[in-house]
Design a protein around this motif. Structure first.
Motif, PDB file in Angstrom:
ATOM      1  N   SER A   1      -6.930  -0.884  -9.705  1.00 27.87           N
ATOM      2  CA  SER A   1      -7.556  -1.831  -8.779  1.00 27.87           C
ATOM      3  C   SER A   1      -8.926  -2.264  -9.275  1.00 27.87           C
ATOM      4  N   PHE A   2      -9.677  -1.348  -9.917  1.00 26.96           N
ATOM      5  CA  PHE A   2     -10.977  -1.716 -10.492  1.00 26.96           C
ATOM      6  C   PHE A   2     -10.791  -2.758 -11.597  1.00 26.96           C
TER       7      PHE A   2
ATOM      8  N   GLU B   1      -8.303   7.019   0.831  1.00 28.29           N
ATOM      9  CA  GLU B   1      -6.884   7.307   1.075  1.00 28.29           C
ATOM     10  C   GLU B   1      -6.620   7.542   2.554  1.00 28.29           C
ATOM     11  N   LYS B   2      -7.556   8.197   3.237  1.00 27.76           N
ATOM     12  CA  LYS B   2      -7.400   8.458   4.670  1.00 27.76           C
ATOM     13  C   LYS B   2      -7.397   7.159   5.465  1.00 27.76           C
ATOM     14  N   ASP B   3      -8.263   6.232   5.082  1.00 27.88           N
ATOM     15  CA  ASP B   3      -8.384   4.971   5.815  1.00 27.88           C
ATOM     16  C   ASP B   3      -7.270   3.985   5.494  1.00 27.88           C
ATOM     17  N   ASN B   4      -6.769   4.020   4.252  1.00 31.31           N
ATOM     18  CA  ASN B   4      -5.842   2.978   3.796  1.00 31.31           C
ATOM     19  C   ASN B   4      -4.430   3.464   3.493  1.00 31.31           C
ATOM     20  N   GLY B   5      -4.237   4.790   3.481  1.00 27.13           N
ATOM     21  CA  GLY B   5      -2.906   5.315   3.217  1.00 27.13           C
ATOM     22  C   GLY B   5      -2.455   5.167   1.779  1.00 27.13           C
TER      23      GLY B   5
ATOM     24  N   GLU C   1      -5.489  -3.488  -0.785  1.00 25.28           N
ATOM     25  CA  GLU C   1      -4.357  -4.412  -0.937  1.00 25.28           C
ATOM     26  C   GLU C   1      -3.780  -4.335  -2.346  1.00 25.28           C
ATOM     27  N   ILE C   2      -4.658  -4.284  -3.336  1.00 27.43           N
ATOM     28  CA  ILE C   2      -4.203  -4.211  -4.726  1.00 27.43           C
ATOM     29  C   ILE C   2      -3.437  -2.918  -4.975  1.00 27.43           C
ATOM     30  N   GLU C   3      -3.993  -1.788  -4.509  1.00 31.97           N
ATOM     31  CA  GLU C   3      -3.343  -0.498  -4.732  1.00 31.97           C
ATOM     32  C   GLU C   3      -1.983  -0.436  -4.042  1.00 31.97           C
ATOM     33  N   ARG C   4      -1.895  -0.956  -2.809  1.00 31.07           N
ATOM     34  CA  ARG C   4      -0.620  -0.943  -2.093  1.00 31.07           C
ATOM     35  C   ARG C   4       0.418  -1.813  -2.798  1.00 31.07           C
ATOM     36  N   ALA C   5      -0.007  -2.987  -3.268  1.00 35.57           N
ATOM     37  CA  ALA C   5       0.923  -3.894  -3.949  1.00 35.57           C
ATOM     38  C   ALA C   5       1.421  -3.293  -5.254  1.00 35.57           C
ATOM     39  N   ILE C   6       0.519  -2.683  -6.025  1.00 32.00           N
ATOM     40  CA  ILE C   6       0.916  -2.063  -7.293  1.00 32.00           C
ATOM     41  C   ILE C   6       1.880  -0.907  -7.040  1.00 32.00           C
ATOM     42  N   GLY C   7       1.578  -0.087  -6.020  1.00 29.84           N
ATOM     43  CA  GLY C   7       2.461   1.034  -5.687  1.00 29.84           C
ATOM     44  C   GLY C   7       3.843   0.574  -5.270  1.00 29.84           C
ATOM     45  N   ALA C   8       3.899  -0.495  -4.481  1.00 32.02           N
ATOM     46  CA  ALA C   8       5.196  -1.017  -4.029  1.00 32.02           C
ATOM     47  C   ALA C   8       6.000  -1.566  -5.209  1.00 32.02           C
ATOM     48  N   TYR C   9       5.330  -2.280  -6.118  1.00 30.41           N
ATOM     49  CA  TYR C   9       6.027  -2.818  -7.295  1.00 30.41           C
ATOM     50  C   TYR C   9       6.525  -1.698  -8.207  1.00 30.41           C
ATOM     51  N   ALA C  10       5.704  -0.669  -8.406  1.00 26.82           N
ATOM     52  CA  ALA C  10       6.104   0.440  -9.277  1.00 26.82           C
ATOM     53  C   ALA C  10       7.333   1.146  -8.708  1.00 26.82           C
ATOM     54  N   LYS C  11       7.336   1.365  -7.392  1.00 30.19           N
ATOM     55  CA  LYS C  11       8.484   2.007  -6.742  1.00 30.19           C
ATOM     56  C   LYS C  11       9.732   1.136  -6.862  1.00 30.19           C
ATOM     57  N   ALA C  12       9.574  -0.162  -6.621  1.00 28.31           N
ATOM     58  CA  ALA C  12      10.715  -1.077  -6.725  1.00 28.31           C
ATOM     59  C   ALA C  12      11.245  -1.138  -8.149  1.00 28.31           C
ATOM     60  N   ALA C  13      10.339  -1.094  -9.137  1.00 29.97           N
ATOM     61  CA  ALA C  13      10.764  -1.142 -10.536  1.00 29.97           C
ATOM     62  C   ALA C  13      11.561   0.097 -10.910  1.00 29.97           C
ATOM     63  N   ARG C  14      11.112   1.266 -10.453  1.00 30.28           N
ATOM     64  CA  ARG C  14      11.821   2.510 -10.768  1.00 30.28           C
ATOM     65  C   ARG C  14      13.192   2.549 -10.106  1.00 30.28           C
ATOM     66  N   GLU C  15      13.298   1.981  -8.902  1.00 31.93           N
ATOM     67  CA  GLU C  15      14.546   2.051  -8.144  1.00 31.93           C
ATOM     68  C   GLU C  15      15.427   0.816  -8.340  1.00 31.93           C
ATOM     69  N   GLY C  16      15.008  -0.106  -9.215  1.00 30.53           N
ATOM     70  CA  GLY C  16      15.801  -1.303  -9.462  1.00 30.53           C
ATOM     71  C   GLY C  16      15.753  -2.302  -8.332  1.00 30.53           C
ATOM     72  N   GLY C  17      14.666  -2.293  -7.546  1.00 31.47           N
ATOM     73  CA  GLY C  17      14.593  -3.174  -6.390  1.00 31.47           C
ATOM     74  C   GLY C  17      13.700  -4.387  -6.568  1.00 31.47           C
ATOM     75  N   LEU C  18      13.233  -4.660  -7.793  1.00 37.94           N
ATOM     76  CA  LEU C  18      12.407  -5.849  -8.009  1.00 37.94           C
ATOM     77  C   LEU C  18      13.238  -7.113  -7.846  1.00 37.94           C
ATOM     78  N   LYS C  19      12.645  -8.124  -7.242  1.00 33.89           N
ATOM     79  CA  LYS C  19      13.306  -9.414  -7.098  1.00 33.89           C
ATOM     80  C   LYS C  19      12.841 -10.361  -8.203  1.00 33.89           C
TER      81      LYS C  19
END
Length: 417
Positions: A248-249, A237-241, A306-324
């Protein structure tokens, strides 16, 4: 200057949209990029922002209407914000001036009217409804039944003489046969399906009716995965935020297995089988409006971060109605995680035209035999539902075993072994 607000350009696969809700009304001041209206398609809810500062002059379609690509749905009077705000601020002053001209009598009449109306409202129910029954007022049979059933007599509408509560009233209330309030109420509500829910229903029926679906199961000991997350999670988490999660596994293990068993990654098109040389994995995400499956592209090339960041971004967009819409299109394989809601085992439904879906479930400490000894281990049941028309049972089982072996030996998985 009048500016038209149009429906965004919709993809070829989406013919129209439904106006879900307006966030502004005619006469409201709006700012550039402020959301005016939500449009619901078969897959996502789209936000339509204002392109200018101004005042909403006209709404051409109300909520529930169906609109098409590039259709004008509203008109904004550009640069009219100040005028609109001024008119709103002047309204209270005008009311005050009018009352002043009428003199103090007008104010007195207004104040006097409020308690009078309140008294009338309070008096009306008392004159038309009998007083609630107290337990002491009940006949012995009704009193005994009320105590036995745990019913408050004051909540029961009496049908006896002069509104008296009878034993039958208590029995009917307790069994839910009355329309009263409290424990005996049986409310119902009929609401139309949203477009997304209707589309989900159609897809599920399409899967059921067009695919020869079968499900195979296995179980995975996630002890080493959990130990790796505990040992390396903080530094990761420190290295990748981003936190190192379980998904991801599973995504990486699935991508590796799909390369070894390409038929699980294939799809049926008429009488042809299309083999995909890439792993575009749809990740099921639950939202208030239903399940959506945004796609991770080329997972075989992605690292864990990369997988964790992409999943997190999609989950946030889905909750906020921002999915394209493009986020949900494509996908050669799906992973769904019912374990987040406590599911121990399930048979997930294939998402056509894909041919397989991997189901994750809850992690539970269970007794297993390891090295001849019985030990407690964090176990998860995994399921693979697949289209038996092109995927044989052997391939499905070997695919699941490959997933199991990777997750039980994560260091080997990281080395591509």
């Amino acid at each position: 200057m009048a500016t038209e607000i149009k429906v965004p350009v919709l993809p070829e696969s989406v013919s129209d949209a439904t106006i879900a809700a307006w966030h502004k009304q005619v006469g409201d001041a709006v700012k550039r990029d402020e959301n005016l209206v939500d449009l619901e398609t078969d897959k996502v809810v789209l936000e339509v922002p204002s392109t200018v500062d101004g005042v909403l002059k006209e709404i051409k379609f109300e909520a529930g209407a169906t609109v098409t690509s590039q259709q004008v749905i509203a008109v904004i009077e550009e640069g009219a914000t100040a005028a609109a705000d001024a008119s709103k601020s002047e309204a209270p002053k005008a009311d005050a001036a009018a009352k002043a001209e009428q003199g103090p009598a007008a104010g007195a009449q207004e104040v006097q009217a409020k308690p009078t109306a309140a008294k009338a409202e309070a008096a009306a129910p008392a004159s038309t409804r009998p007083a609630p029954a107290a337990a002491s007022d009940l006949p012995p049979g009704a009193k005994f039944t009320a105590t036995k059933e745990g019913v408050d007599p004051a909540q029961v509408a009496g049908t006896g003489r002069r509104g008296a509560v009878t034993k039958e009233d208590i029995v009917n209330y307790a069994s839910g046969k009355t329309a009263g309030v409290g424990g005996g109420a049986r409310p119902e509500e009929r609401v139309p399906m949203t477009r997304i829910r209707k589309r989900i229903a159609e897809r599920l029926m399409q899967s059921k009716n067009s695919i020869a679906m079968l499900t195979s199961f296995n179980e995975v000991n996630l002890g080493k995965v959990m130990a790796m997350r505990k040992e390396l999670g903080e530094q990761f988490e420190k290295d990748n935020g981003v936190k190192l999660g379980f998904m991801s596994f599973f995504a990486k293990a699935a991508a590796n297995a799909l390369q070894k068993y390409p038929v699980v990654n294939a799809s049926v098109d008429g009488e042809d089988i299309i083999y995909h040389g890439y792993a575009d994995i749809s990740i099921a995400v639950s939202t208030d409006k239903g399940l959506v499956t945004p796609v991770l592209r080329n997972v075989e090339r992605m690292g864990f971060a990369e997988i964790e960041r992409a999943i997190g971004a999609y989950a946030k967009a889905a909750r906020e109605g921002g999915l394209k819409l493009e986020d949900l299109q494509g996908g050669t394989f799906t992973i769904t995680n019912g374990g987040t809601f406590g599911s121990l085992m399930s048979t997930p439904i294939v998402n056509p035209p894909q041919s397989a879906i991997l189901g994750m479930h809850a992690i539970k400490e269970r007794a297993i035999v390891e090295g001849g000894a019985v030990v407690a281990a964090p176990m998860m049941y995994i399921a693979l539902s697949y289209d038996h028309r092109i995927i044989d049972g052997k391939d499905a089982v070997l695919f699941l075993v490959d997933i199991k072996n990777q997750l039980e030996n994560p260091s080997r998985m990281l080395l591509g072994m």
